[in-house]
Structure formats: C-alpha cells, structure tokens
Design a protein around this motif. Structure first.
Motif, PDB file in Angstrom:
ATOM      1  N   VAL A 316     127.006-107.412   8.940  1.00 57.51           N
ATOM      2  CA  VAL A 316     125.911-108.288   9.488  1.00 57.51           C
ATOM      3  C   VAL A 316     125.771-109.325   8.452  1.00 57.51           C
ATOM      4  O   VAL A 316     125.700-108.938   7.211  1.00 57.51           O
ATOM      5  CB  VAL A 316     124.644-107.640   9.992  1.00 57.51           C
ATOM      6  CG1 VAL A 316     123.844-106.700   9.045  1.00 57.51           C
ATOM      7  CG2 VAL A 316     123.840-108.624  10.714  1.00 57.51           C
ATOM      8  N   ARG A 317     125.571-110.268   8.680  1.00 56.73           N
ATOM      9  CA  ARG A 317     125.097-111.491   7.525  1.00 56.73           C
ATOM     10  C   ARG A 317     124.322-112.471   8.375  1.00 56.73           C
ATOM     11  O   ARG A 317     123.961-112.448   9.428  1.00 56.73           O
ATOM     12  CB  ARG A 317     126.474-112.332   7.218  1.00 56.73           C
ATOM     13  CG  ARG A 317     127.558-111.802   6.660  1.00 56.73           C
ATOM     14  CD  ARG A 317     127.321-111.180   5.247  1.00 56.73           C
ATOM     15  NE  ARG A 317     128.360-110.518   4.437  1.00 56.73           N
ATOM     16  CZ  ARG A 317     128.288-109.387   4.450  1.00 56.73           C
ATOM     17  NH1 ARG A 317     127.510-108.572   5.000  1.00 56.73           N
ATOM     18  NH2 ARG A 317     129.509-108.885   3.743  1.00 56.73           N
ATOM     19  N   TRP A 318     123.127-113.083   7.267  1.00 55.25           N
ATOM     20  CA  TRP A 318     122.171-113.744   7.674  1.00 55.25           C
ATOM     21  C   TRP A 318     122.269-115.223   7.166  1.00 55.25           C
ATOM     22  O   TRP A 318     122.059-115.149   5.957  1.00 55.25           O
ATOM     23  CB  TRP A 318     120.785-113.039   7.173  1.00 55.25           C
ATOM     24  CG  TRP A 318     119.712-113.697   7.892  1.00 55.25           C
ATOM     25  CD1 TRP A 318     119.632-114.905   8.451  1.00 55.25           C
ATOM     26  CD2 TRP A 318     118.187-113.664   7.328  1.00 55.25           C
ATOM     27  NE1 TRP A 318     118.086-115.348   8.898  1.00 55.25           N
ATOM     28  CE2 TRP A 318     117.545-114.507   8.045  1.00 55.25           C
ATOM     29  CE3 TRP A 318     117.890-112.687   6.569  1.00 55.25           C
ATOM     30  CZ2 TRP A 318     115.857-114.493   7.765  1.00 55.25           C
ATOM     31  CZ3 TRP A 318     116.111-112.716   6.394  1.00 55.25           C
ATOM     32  CH2 TRP A 318     115.391-113.825   6.964  1.00 55.25           C
ATOM     33  N   ARG A 319     122.605-116.149   8.001  1.00 59.90           N
ATOM     34  CA  ARG A 319     122.666-117.357   7.482  1.00 59.90           C
ATOM     35  C   ARG A 319     121.444-118.532   7.908  1.00 59.90           C
ATOM     36  O   ARG A 319     121.328-118.228   9.169  1.00 59.90           O
ATOM     37  CB  ARG A 319     124.009-118.149   7.793  1.00 59.90           C
ATOM     38  CG  ARG A 319     124.173-119.403   7.383  1.00 59.90           C
ATOM     39  CD  ARG A 319     125.695-119.886   7.482  1.00 59.90           C
ATOM     40  NE  ARG A 319     126.790-119.047   7.092  1.00 59.90           N
ATOM     41  CZ  ARG A 319     127.055-119.078   5.715  1.00 59.90           C
ATOM     42  NH1 ARG A 319     126.630-119.916   4.720  1.00 59.90           N
ATOM     43  NH2 ARG A 319     128.031-118.399   5.332  1.00 59.90           N
ATOM     44  N   ARG A 320     120.941-118.631   6.787  1.00 61.90           N
ATOM     45  CA  ARG A 320     119.558-119.481   7.305  1.00 61.90           C
ATOM     46  C   ARG A 320     119.771-120.774   7.872  1.00 61.90           C
ATOM     47  O   ARG A 320     121.033-121.209   7.873  1.00 61.90           O
ATOM     48  CB  ARG A 320     118.826-119.829   6.150  1.00 61.90           C
ATOM     49  CG  ARG A 320     118.238-118.577   5.342  1.00 61.90           C
ATOM     50  CD  ARG A 320     117.185-117.637   5.957  1.00 61.90           C
ATOM     51  NE  ARG A 320     116.880-116.592   5.277  1.00 61.90           N
ATOM     52  CZ  ARG A 320     115.795-116.605   4.287  1.00 61.90           C
ATOM     53  NH1 ARG A 320     114.902-117.785   4.119  1.00 61.90           N
ATOM     54  NH2 ARG A 320     115.311-115.457   3.581  1.00 61.90           N
ATOM     55  N   PHE A 331     117.739-108.318   2.686  1.00 58.68           N
ATOM     56  CA  PHE A 331     117.311-107.998   4.022  1.00 58.68           C
ATOM     57  C   PHE A 331     117.468-106.623   4.545  1.00 58.68           C
ATOM     58  O   PHE A 331     116.845-106.295   5.434  1.00 58.68           O
ATOM     59  CB  PHE A 331     117.632-109.390   4.831  1.00 58.68           C
ATOM     60  CG  PHE A 331     118.871-109.136   5.458  1.00 58.68           C
ATOM     61  CD1 PHE A 331     119.296-108.360   6.700  1.00 58.68           C
ATOM     62  CD2 PHE A 331     119.981-110.011   5.013  1.00 58.68           C
ATOM     63  CE1 PHE A 331     120.324-108.570   7.298  1.00 58.68           C
ATOM     64  CE2 PHE A 331     121.027-109.659   5.386  1.00 58.68           C
ATOM     65  CZ  PHE A 331     121.547-109.267   6.644  1.00 58.68           C
ATOM     66  N   ILE A 332     118.417-105.881   4.234  1.00 54.94           N
ATOM     67  CA  ILE A 332     118.868-104.716   5.056  1.00 54.94           C
ATOM     68  C   ILE A 332     117.720-103.825   4.460  1.00 54.94           C
ATOM     69  O   ILE A 332     116.983-102.968   5.284  1.00 54.94           O
ATOM     70  CB  ILE A 332     119.968-104.130   4.648  1.00 54.94           C
ATOM     71  CG1 ILE A 332     121.328-105.034   5.462  1.00 54.94           C
ATOM     72  CG2 ILE A 332     120.312-102.568   4.926  1.00 54.94           C
ATOM     73  CD1 ILE A 332     120.985-105.043   6.967  1.00 54.94           C
ATOM     74  N   PRO A 333     117.381-103.523   3.118  1.00 54.63           N
ATOM     75  CA  PRO A 333     116.353-102.603   2.660  1.00 54.63           C
ATOM     76  C   PRO A 333     114.941-103.030   3.307  1.00 54.63           C
ATOM     77  O   PRO A 333     114.164-102.395   3.721  1.00 54.63           O
ATOM     78  CB  PRO A 333     116.128-102.755   1.153  1.00 54.63           C
ATOM     79  CG  PRO A 333     117.612-103.103   1.120  1.00 54.63           C
ATOM     80  CD  PRO A 333     118.226-104.055   1.938  1.00 54.63           C
TER      81      PRO A 333
END
Length: 537
Positions: A316-320, A331-333
C-alpha cells in the motif's frame, strides 16, 4: 461486551489524545529531570560535605598540634628545672607554666603521696591509672574521666614526676566539633579508639580502614578524617555523621529544580505539537481512505529457476494530492496506533480483488499476498472480510495469502488459532521478514505456516558479511526441515539468485526481477509468462 482487542484499541486511542500524551510526557520528564536534579544536588552536597570535612580536619590538626606542642614544652620545662617537692618555689613554677601556656589548664608535681598543682585546692587531677600510651619520653592519659565537666582533664601528658593537662573546655574552644561528631585517639594499630571529645563511636570501622591510605574515608553514615601524627603509637581521628556539617548548595544547583520543571513543560509542549501533527496526519489518512487516495502496488514473486511469475506481494502506498509520497514506515505505525490499520487492510483486500480479480480467475495458480498487522492477527475479522470479498469476485481462497511478521505475533496462542482459521478457509500463511523478530523455532513449529520469507538484510550479507552470511542458509535448512517453502526478499543481483537457488530456495522477489508494479503492469508481466534471466521488468 467488548472483546479484549477492542478494549486495548479503545485504551490506545484514549492515550493517543494529544493533551493526554503531552501531560504524560511532561509528568514523566518532570519526574526524570527532578530525580536527576536531586541526584546531582545530593552528589554536590556530598562533595561539599567531604571538602568541608577535609578543611575542618586540617584546621583541627593544626590546632591540636599547637595543643600537644604546648603540653610537651610545658612538661619539658618542668622536668629540666632542678626543683622537686611541693615547696613554695615549686608552686610558683607550676603556676608560671599554667599562666604562660594558653592550652595548659593544670600543671602538677606527683611523687607518691606528695602532690601539688597550680590549681591549688581546685586541682583536678585524680589518682592516675596506667597511661594509655607509654612512650620512651612521654606518657599519655586520654579522657581521664567521663564526667561532663569542662574543667576536667581531657588530655594529660606526663614526664618524670610532672604532669600537664588541657581541659575539656580548652579543647572545645580549639576544636569546633560538628553535631554528633567526636575526636578520637586511635591506639593499638587501629584496634582501639578512645573519645577525647564527643560521644563514643562504633569502632573499628569497616576493613577498608586498614587497607586505605586516604586521609578522608567516606561511608554511608559517617565521614572519618585521619590526622597524621609524628608518633607511631597513636592516630588522631575526627568522625562526623553524614549531613551533620553545614551544607550549602550553590546558585547553579538551586536553578536545577525550576529548570527541570521548565524543561518538562517544554517537552510536554513539543509532544503536544508532535501529537497534534500526527493527529492531523491521522485525519488526512482518514480522508485518503474515504476518498480512495491510497494506492496498491504489486511486488512480483518469481520462481528462481524458470523466472516465471507465481504471485505478488500487495504493497500500500499513500500519494498525497500534491503528488508527494508518504513512506509506509510513517503512516502504517500511525494507522496501527489509531486503529485505522483495519480499514487499510480491508481497503487492500478490496482493491486487490477489484483490480486483479479477472486475472486471478483466469490463472488459478497465481496468488497475491496481503500483509496483516498485529491487531489483524489477534482477531478473526480478516477471515470474515476476505470470505465476503472472495465470494463477490469468485476468486479461490488459496489465491489470497496473508503475511504476518514475527513482531506481529504478540500472543502466540491467540495468533495460532486465528491463523489456523485462515488456513482452514484455504488461505496460505507466510511469515514475513523472518529472522528479525522474536519468533523462536519452538513457536514456529507450532504455527500454521506455509512459507518463510527471508529478510533482505540476510540476502545482502550473502558472500559479503562473514558474520551474517551463514544466517540465510541456516534459515533455509530449518524451513526445509519443517517442510516450508522459502521466499527470498530483496534480491538485487544475479549472483544472489544463483546462490539461493543452489541452497534450494525456489522463490524470490526483488529489483533483479521487477520493482513494485501497478495492477496493469503486473498483469502485463504475468501474461508474458516468463521473465528473461538477469533482466528487470
């Protein structure tokens, strides 16, 4: 009634509040800083106490040397003059010695039953016991009486028929003892001590007394100052209880206490800012979840021999919205702390089946592995969510595998039950990053596991780090003994792939074969059916 994991999540969310974290940080840091400040202050006070004792001992020694010097001079003068007996001339000579010497309280002539003193009828000397110290020239009597009278002899010095003494009052004027302190004369090589001034003290001190050559000895309850003397027959010792000396803290030490409180407030404020920032990130993450802004990429897994793609790990990746990429390590922790990780797990499962459902249905041997957090492993919820989604997309359970890390196995007994339930549904279970956590071989033997994934750090060490290069082969042999498949992570060079293949590893993933791909890129890779040896996609 809420389950234990739900209660733990609620408790974690309660303490995750910024003001609560700031308050706890301020209280903890205040306690730590104040404890450190008190320790520093006490150490400084002890050092000051020792310095004062040293200085006081030096002053005592100097004054006592004057006292002993005058006593010796007085008795020497009496012994060398020709007068004997107790006639008027003798009384005059005794009085002259007493008047000319500051520290001689009494001078006396004693010859059997004949005795006279410069004190006349007020003479203070009593029939004498044997001397405490018998030297070649002088004899010493110490503390000749225990009566609390300042006009009684505390030290008496004899030579021939003459005696001179200094009173307890004279010594008190000269030696300013601290409260509870004592001036002692130590005899018999330290075996016996006679108090000249002050109360009796416990004697002898610990064995360090006879082995240490220090002038000042420090014990937990008292300080002992040894005064060197010219005579080998005795030592002068000053003893003072700890903290009986007047202690002073300098200005810098007083600043430690308000400084500690101020520092704790600053730490609390910083924690509040960080917590609010993390909370802001948590809100942004929630918005990203609701708006579908998270992205799932696929790290292909290959057969090392045929270079055929057999599956992939979903990442999973979070692209703003601004295009910046937020690291999963950040962001995972955060999601695990806030409980959002469950939504992320559900999102990944849903997105995998939406994007790759048709591909998985057309290739029954292909599988995708999904990472589970610790909270996912501790409850059976994931199996229920997966069952609904698999039925919706008509994908076989064996084509969705679940990866758990050793660090995620908080309660092995509970984890074993839930992992066994996933296997019973037809899912594969993989242990990710094996060798970096605390999962022992004994636990591993009891866990329902199909495959071990060797961490990249051990793969990098192959053929390079002599201390770690043997770890990967050991894990491989152990996995084979347990009839488990092995997947090597982070393969970046052809020689690594060949070494692993020689060790019996059949599967691997890493940049040698392909980087993380989008769903479309992964589908294209799979349809090629085989990757050329030594080339990356």
């Amino acid at each position: 009634m809420p389950s234990m994991p739900d209660r733990l999540t609620a408790l974690r969310q309660f303490f995750y509040r910024p003001w609560m974290l700031a308050a706890l940080a301020a209280i903890a840091s205040a306690a730590l800083l104040l404890t450190a400040s008190i320790a520093i202050a006490l150490q400084q006070m002890k050092q000051s106490e020792s310095e004062q004792m040293n200085a006081q001992g030096e002053r005592f020694l100097e004054r006592l040397e004057q006292v002993f010097g005058q006593l010796r001079e007085g008795v020497d003068l009496l012994e060398t003059q020709p007068l004997r007996g107790c006639g008027p001339a003798m009384l005059t000579a005794l009085q002259q010695i007493g008047l000319s010497s500051r520290f001689i309280y009494e001078a006396a002539y004693v010859n059997g039953d004949v005795a006279c003193s410069n004190r006349g009828d007020e003479r203070a000397f009593v029939p004498l016991r044997p001397p405490d110290i018998k030297g070649p020239v002088y004899s010493y009597w110490l503390n000749t009486t225990t009566e609390p009278d300042e006009n009684l002899a505390a030290l008496m010095l004899g030579r021939g028929r003459f005696l001179v003494s200094t009173s307890r009052g004279h010594l008190t004027d000269v030696v300013d003892l601290p409260p509870g302190g004592s001036l002692l004369v130590v005899l018999d090589n330290g075996a016996r001590a006679i108090p000249v001034l002050g109360p009796p003290q416990v004697w002898p001190p610990p064995s360090v007394w006879s082995t240490s050559h220090k002038t000042l000895l420090e014990f937990s309850d008292r300080l002992i100052y040894r005064m060197p003397t010219k005579s080998p027959d005795y030592q002068l010792v000053l003893i003072a209880p700890r903290a009986s000396l007047p202690l002073r803290m300098n200005g810098a030490l007083w600043l430690l206490f308000p400084g500690s409180v101020l520092g704790a407030c600053c730490i609390g404020w910083l924690v509040l800012q960080l917590a609010q920032q993390r909370r802001s990130m948590s809100s942004e993450l929630q918005q990203a979840l609701s708006r579908g802004q998270l992205q799932v990429l696929y790290q292909p897994i290959f057969e090392l021999d045929s270079r055929r793609c057999v599956g992939a790990e979903a990442l999973v990746r979070w692209r703003r919205p601004d295009g910046s990429l937020t690291s999963p390590e950040l962001f995972i922790p955060l999601a695990e702390n806030t409980g959002q990780i469950r939504e992320i797990t559900d999102f990944v499962l849903r997105r995998v089946l939406e994007q790759l459902g048709p591909l998985l249905r057309s290739r029954p041997m292909l599988y995708i592995s999904v990472n589970l957090a610790a909270c996912d492993v501790m409850v059976p919820r994931v199996g229920e969510v997966a069952a609904r989604l698999l039925a919706l997309h008509r994908v076989a359970p064996r084509q969705i595998a679940f990866e758990v890390t050793e660090r995620g196995l908080i309660d092995v007994v509970v984890a074993r039950e839930n992992l066994q339930a996933l296997r019973a549904q037809g899912h594969q279970v993989l242990i990710d990053d094996f060798g970096t956590g605390y999962c022992s071989l004994a636990y591993l033997q009891t866990l329902p596991v199909d495959c071990l994934k060797i961490d990249k750090a051990f793969i990098d060490a192959l053929g390079h780090d002599a201390a770690s290069s043997g770890v990967a082969p050991h894990i491989i042999r152990m996995a084979h003994d347990l009839h488990l498949r092995v997947i090597a992570e982070g393969i970046e060079r052809e020689d690594q792939a060949l070494l692993l293949l020689g060790e019996g590893v059949k599967y691997g993933q890493g940049w040698l074969f392909a980087k993380a791909l989008t769903a479309r890129q992964f589908a294209e890779l799979v349809t090629r059916d085989k990757l050329p040896r030594g080339r990356q996609a």
